[in-house]
Design an enzyme around this catalytic site. Structure first.
Site, PDB file in Angstrom:
ATOM      1  N   LYS A 181       0.221   4.265  -0.337  1.00  0.00           N
ATOM      2  CA  LYS A 181      -0.398   5.479   0.231  1.00  0.00           C
ATOM      3  C   LYS A 181      -0.089   6.696  -0.659  1.00  0.00           C
ATOM      4  O   LYS A 181       0.076   6.546  -1.861  1.00  0.00           O
ATOM      5  CB  LYS A 181       0.050   5.678   1.691  1.00  0.00           C
ATOM      6  CG  LYS A 181      -0.164   4.401   2.514  1.00  0.00           C
ATOM      7  CD  LYS A 181      -0.084   4.605   3.990  1.00  0.00           C
ATOM      8  CE  LYS A 181      -0.290   3.266   4.692  1.00  0.00           C
ATOM      9  NZ  LYS A 181      -0.328   3.360   6.128  1.00  0.00           N
TER      10      LYS A 181
ATOM     11  N   GLY B   1       1.919   2.109  10.776  1.00  0.00           N
ATOM     12  CA  GLY B   1       2.865   3.224  10.673  1.00  0.00           C
ATOM     13  C   GLY B   1       3.503   3.610  11.991  1.00  0.00           C
ATOM     14  O   GLY B   1       4.136   4.650  12.091  1.00  0.00           O
TER      15      GLY B   1
ATOM     16  N   HIS C 107      -9.737   0.977   4.464  1.00  0.00           N
ATOM     17  CA  HIS C 107      -8.471   1.196   5.172  1.00  0.00           C
ATOM     18  C   HIS C 107      -8.723   2.157   6.336  1.00  0.00           C
ATOM     19  O   HIS C 107      -9.523   3.081   6.229  1.00  0.00           O
ATOM     20  CB  HIS C 107      -7.419   1.775   4.226  1.00  0.00           C
ATOM     21  CG  HIS C 107      -6.061   1.785   4.858  1.00  0.00           C
ATOM     22  ND1 HIS C 107      -5.680   2.779   5.726  1.00  0.00           N
ATOM     23  CD2 HIS C 107      -5.039   0.905   4.793  1.00  0.00           C
ATOM     24  CE1 HIS C 107      -4.459   2.511   6.161  1.00  0.00           C
ATOM     25  NE2 HIS C 107      -4.041   1.384   5.615  1.00  0.00           N
TER      26      HIS C 107
ATOM     27  N   GLU D  57      -5.899  -5.121  10.173  1.00  0.00           N
ATOM     28  CA  GLU D  57      -4.896  -4.093  10.428  1.00  0.00           C
ATOM     29  C   GLU D  57      -5.225  -3.358  11.729  1.00  0.00           C
ATOM     30  O   GLU D  57      -6.025  -2.418  11.729  1.00  0.00           O
ATOM     31  CB  GLU D  57      -4.873  -3.084   9.280  1.00  0.00           C
ATOM     32  CG  GLU D  57      -4.509  -3.694   7.938  1.00  0.00           C
ATOM     33  CD  GLU D  57      -3.880  -2.665   7.012  1.00  0.00           C
ATOM     34  OE1 GLU D  57      -2.747  -2.888   6.577  1.00  0.00           O
ATOM     35  OE2 GLU D  57      -4.512  -1.632   6.748  1.00  0.00           O
TER      36      GLU D  57
ATOM     37  N   ASN E 296       0.877  -1.172   0.000  1.00  0.00           N
ATOM     38  CA  ASN E 296       0.000   0.000   0.000  1.00  0.00           C
ATOM     39  C   ASN E 296       0.919   1.228   0.000  1.00  0.00           C
ATOM     40  O   ASN E 296       1.485   1.577   1.026  1.00  0.00           O
ATOM     41  CB  ASN E 296      -0.882  -0.044   1.260  1.00  0.00           C
ATOM     42  CG  ASN E 296      -1.720   1.216   1.412  1.00  0.00           C
ATOM     43  OD1 ASN E 296      -1.784   2.046   0.519  1.00  0.00           O
ATOM     44  ND2 ASN E 296      -2.360   1.349   2.566  1.00  0.00           N
TER      45      ASN E 296
ATOM     46  N   SER F 109       2.911  -2.271  10.413  1.00  0.00           N
ATOM     47  CA  SER F 109       4.352  -2.340  10.682  1.00  0.00           C
ATOM     48  C   SER F 109       4.959  -3.718  10.381  1.00  0.00           C
ATOM     49  O   SER F 109       5.862  -4.172  11.081  1.00  0.00           O
ATOM     50  CB  SER F 109       4.666  -1.908  12.118  1.00  0.00           C
ATOM     51  OG  SER F 109       4.249  -0.575  12.320  1.00  0.00           O
TER      52      SER F 109
ATOM     53  N   GLU G 203      -7.187   4.599   7.448  1.00  0.00           N
ATOM     54  CA  GLU G 203      -6.998   6.031   7.151  1.00  0.00           C
ATOM     55  C   GLU G 203      -8.215   6.599   6.419  1.00  0.00           C
ATOM     56  O   GLU G 203      -8.570   7.759   6.598  1.00  0.00           O
ATOM     57  CB  GLU G 203      -5.700   6.232   6.349  1.00  0.00           C
ATOM     58  CG  GLU G 203      -4.486   6.035   7.250  1.00  0.00           C
ATOM     59  CD  GLU G 203      -3.266   5.437   6.569  1.00  0.00           C
ATOM     60  OE1 GLU G 203      -3.158   5.510   5.333  1.00  0.00           O
ATOM     61  OE2 GLU G 203      -2.415   4.875   7.296  1.00  0.00           O
TER      62      GLU G 203
HETATM   63  P1  PGA Z   1       2.432   0.123   7.675  1.00  0.00           P
HETATM   64  O1  PGA Z   1       1.032   0.345   6.976  1.00  0.00           O
HETATM   65  O2  PGA Z   1       3.010  -1.164   7.142  1.00  0.00           O
HETATM   66  O3  PGA Z   1       3.267   1.312   7.300  1.00  0.00           O
HETATM   67  O4  PGA Z   1       2.190   0.034   9.144  1.00  0.00           O
HETATM   68  C1  PGA Z   1       0.153  -0.715   6.688  1.00  0.00           C
HETATM   69  C2  PGA Z   1      -1.093  -0.198   6.050  1.00  0.00           C
HETATM   70  O5  PGA Z   1      -1.530   0.918   6.379  1.00  0.00           O
HETATM   71  O6  PGA Z   1      -1.690  -0.860   5.180  1.00  0.00           O
END
Ligand code: PGA
Length: 247
Positions: free
Chosen positions: A11, A170, A92, A164, A9, A210, A94
């Site tokens: 982003k 993140g 997601h 997730e 992803n 992460s 976000e």
């Molecule tokens: P991350 O993000 O691996 O940077 O924690 C995962 C995601 O948001 O899909």
């Protein structure tokens, strides 16, 4: 048999030359021990999806459920499909927290994506507060029930679920392999009671939050973890390829 999947992803990252370079490095070096997807920024979707998608499928990070119309700033499932996207992320965290997308809206997006023949990567997961008050199962079940469990068994075959935990995205804080697997087992149990064992055993459930080259092997060796949805570590081809090789 459940598919092993590693999905990146990206982003809202990368400039055009960087996106092309990253896609090139990944697609040249991906081997076939798992399916690989790249969820790229919408502005790069058409170009990257027009490249060879034999090794790496290209997906959108978001799309709207209406086909066309007065929805300034949006792109539709129909448009991303016509630009050769293979998949779309729906739900997601976000999108849920920054853009206030509700379970009801996500349900419409799931339906619109499946109508276009896109694979849906449906994300679910609890916040830190919810985890600390031990509400993760309740929260996840509601996300699944409200946005996904209206689907038929046939439709569920085109859905991948990504667990997730919001507190792990993140933050550098990964769920332990046991914590993650416990939630994956819970999701599979709910899939089984809704759709039966056959269907539940054919839906891939990915872990995201992460995930990186040093923890992927442990996570992927768990009974119910079928791969990962990778944010930060998908922006470096070396790390992303190493994660793929963790199976
Ligand atoms: P991350 O993000 O691996 O940077 O924690 C995962 C995601 O948001 O899909």
């Amino acid at each position: 048999m459940r598919k092993k999947i590693v999905a990146g992803n990206w982003k809202m990252n990368l400039l055009p030359n960087e996106a092309n370079q990253l896609f090139h490095e990944i697609s040249e070096n991906t081997n076939s021990n798992c399916q690989v997807y790249a969820f790229v920024p919408g502005i790069y979707l058409a170009e990257l999806a027009s490249k060879n998608q034999k090794n790496v499928f290209v997906g959108a990070q978001n799309a709207y459920y209406e086909d066309f119309g007065a929805f300034t700033g949006e792109i539709s499932m129909k448009q991303i499909k016509a630009n050769r996207a293979k998949a779309v992320l729906v739900g997601h965290s976000e999108r849920r927290s920054v853009f206030l997308e509700s379970n009801e809206l996500l349900k419409l997006k799931v339906d619109a994506a499946l109508k276009e023949g896109l694979d849906v990567f449906f994300c679910c997961g609890e916040t830190l507060d919810e985890r600390e008050s031990n509400q993760q199962e309740e929260v996840i079940l509601k996300q699944l029930q409200d946005s996904l469990f209206h689907l038929s068994e046939e439709e569920m075959k085109n859905v991948v679920i990504a667990y997730e935990p919001v507190w792990a995205i993140g933050t550098g804080k990964t769920a332990s392999k046991e914590q993650a697997n416990e939630v994956h087992q819970f999701i599979r149990k709910e899939l089984t009671s809704k759709y039966g064992e056959n269907c539940a055993n054919s839906v891939s459930i990915l872990y995201g939050g992460s995930c990186n080259p040093s923890n992927a092997k442990d996570l992927f060796s768990q009974s119910d973890i079928d791969g990962g949805l990778i944010g930060g570590a998908s922006l470096k081809s070396k790390d992303f390829l190493e994660i793929q090789n963790s199976f």
